[in-house]
Design an enzyme around this catalytic site. Sequence first.
Site, PDB file in Angstrom:
ATOM      1  CG  ASP A  11       5.738   6.214  -4.961  1.00 44.64           C
ATOM      2  OD1 ASP A  11       4.704   5.584  -5.250  1.00 44.64           O
ATOM      3  OD2 ASP A  11       6.673   5.711  -4.309  1.00 44.64           O
ATOM      4  CB  SER A  12       2.840   5.787  -1.506  1.00 47.18           C
ATOM      5  OG  SER A  12       3.743   4.747  -1.819  1.00 47.18           O
ATOM      6  CB  CYS A  74       2.403   5.949  -7.166  1.00 44.51           C
ATOM      7  SG  CYS A  74       1.457   4.929  -6.027  1.00 44.51           S
ATOM      8  CD  GLU A 154       8.631   3.950   1.539  1.00 50.31           C
ATOM      9  OE1 GLU A 154       9.130   4.741   2.350  1.00 50.31           O
ATOM     10  OE2 GLU A 154       8.440   4.242   0.340  1.00 50.31           O
ATOM     11  CB  CYS A 190       4.558  -1.966  -6.932  1.00 49.96           C
ATOM     12  SG  CYS A 190       4.928  -0.967  -5.462  1.00 49.96           S
ATOM     13  CG  HIS A 192       7.857   1.076  -3.128  1.00 57.03           C
ATOM     14  ND1 HIS A 192       6.864   1.942  -3.504  1.00 57.03           N
ATOM     15  CD2 HIS A 192       8.361   1.552  -1.962  1.00 57.03           C
ATOM     16  CE1 HIS A 192       6.754   2.895  -2.598  1.00 57.03           C
ATOM     17  NE2 HIS A 192       7.646   2.676  -1.648  1.00 57.03           N
TER      18      HIS A 192
HETATM   19  N1  DGL Z   1       4.967   2.656  -5.222  1.00 50.39           N
HETATM   20  C1  DGL Z   1       3.576   2.482  -5.214  1.00 50.39           C
HETATM   21  C2  DGL Z   1       3.053   1.716  -6.399  1.00 50.39           C
HETATM   22  O1  DGL Z   1       3.685   1.807  -7.432  1.00 50.39           O
HETATM   23  C3  DGL Z   1       2.825   2.310  -3.977  1.00 50.39           C
HETATM   24  C4  DGL Z   1       3.212   1.320  -2.978  1.00 50.39           C
HETATM   25  C5  DGL Z   1       2.352   1.531  -1.776  1.00 50.39           C
HETATM   26  O2  DGL Z   1       2.370   2.638  -1.245  1.00 50.39           O
HETATM   27  O3  DGL Z   1       1.654   0.605  -1.371  1.00 50.39           O
HETATM   28  O4  DGL Z   1       2.038   1.071  -6.349  1.00 50.39           O
END
Ligand code: DGL
Length: 297
Positions: A11-12, A74, A154, A190, A192
């Site tokens: 993931d990011s 992600c 984050e 997302c 997150h």
């Molecule tokens: N967790 C990621 C997603 O599911 C990326 C969030 C990001 O880095 O902008 O899209």
Amino acid sequence: MNDPRPIGLFDSGVGGLTVLREVWRRLPGESTIYVGDSARTPYGTRPESEVIAFSEEIADYLVARGAKAIVIACNTASAVALQALRRRHPTVPILGVVRPGATAAALATRTGHIGVLATKATVQSGAYFAAIKEESPAAVIEERAASELVPLIESGELDSPRLDAAIADLLAPLRSSSGGWRIDTLLLGCTHFPLIRAAIARGLGESVAVVDAAAAAAAGLADLVAVNRLDAPGSTRGTAADAGRLGHEAPAHVAVTPTREIFTTGDAAAVTALAARLFRSDELVAEHLDLSAPRHP
Ligand code: DGL
């Protein structure tokens, strides 16, 4: 049914840990390697070419480490880079989270009116719109780009008036003129966002179901591992490849203890502290990974 190689996930940043934990729950016998690209987070406001380049770099690392399958934990990278990664590593099964998320939303809705909260890049890709329409052609889909929530998460901000206000602003266009919701299901597009599920659910009230792809992606991975007969030694789980049998016996040899590695391209101590706070758990200990370092097999 005897493949001790690890499953790779990336993931990011810390969002994909929501998927990793589901994978651990679902496939406790499997070794995993997780890479969070915290040094370059967020991905969701970057151009597609950059998200693809970063995803390729991480997938190359996971393949070099012997990953037997990869989960793109992600949505942004799944929406933008899945096909590029499959072309680059055609012998490694690669699973994204968009399709499992779309299926979960299509199964959850009763009215067919689905909201999607995702990053700007995911919304622009049209991947969720296409995937939900494939599941449910009559669905009405309203997508909201919510990239601004990622840096808040984050930085560990899960519960604050600022977060509540940002969520209320993002969701407001999904209200009808009478003030109620047009949607009956909100998909967290997302990885997150499950970390702020409580704040989102609070903003929505009880009439809207909130779904995410983490559990569905882990279930998809379990099927993929079973169908490809990639189970780790010692797995006692029945597989779809065992048609006609009542589950199956454990292999005769002793189970290998699975390893669980978590890497960050950012500051390992900071990510470990953040993960402990986000998940109220001390089992997520990160090590630093330098993706540009030369590797010797
Ligand atoms: N967790 C990621 C997603 O599911 C990326 C969030 C990001 O880095 O902008 O899209």
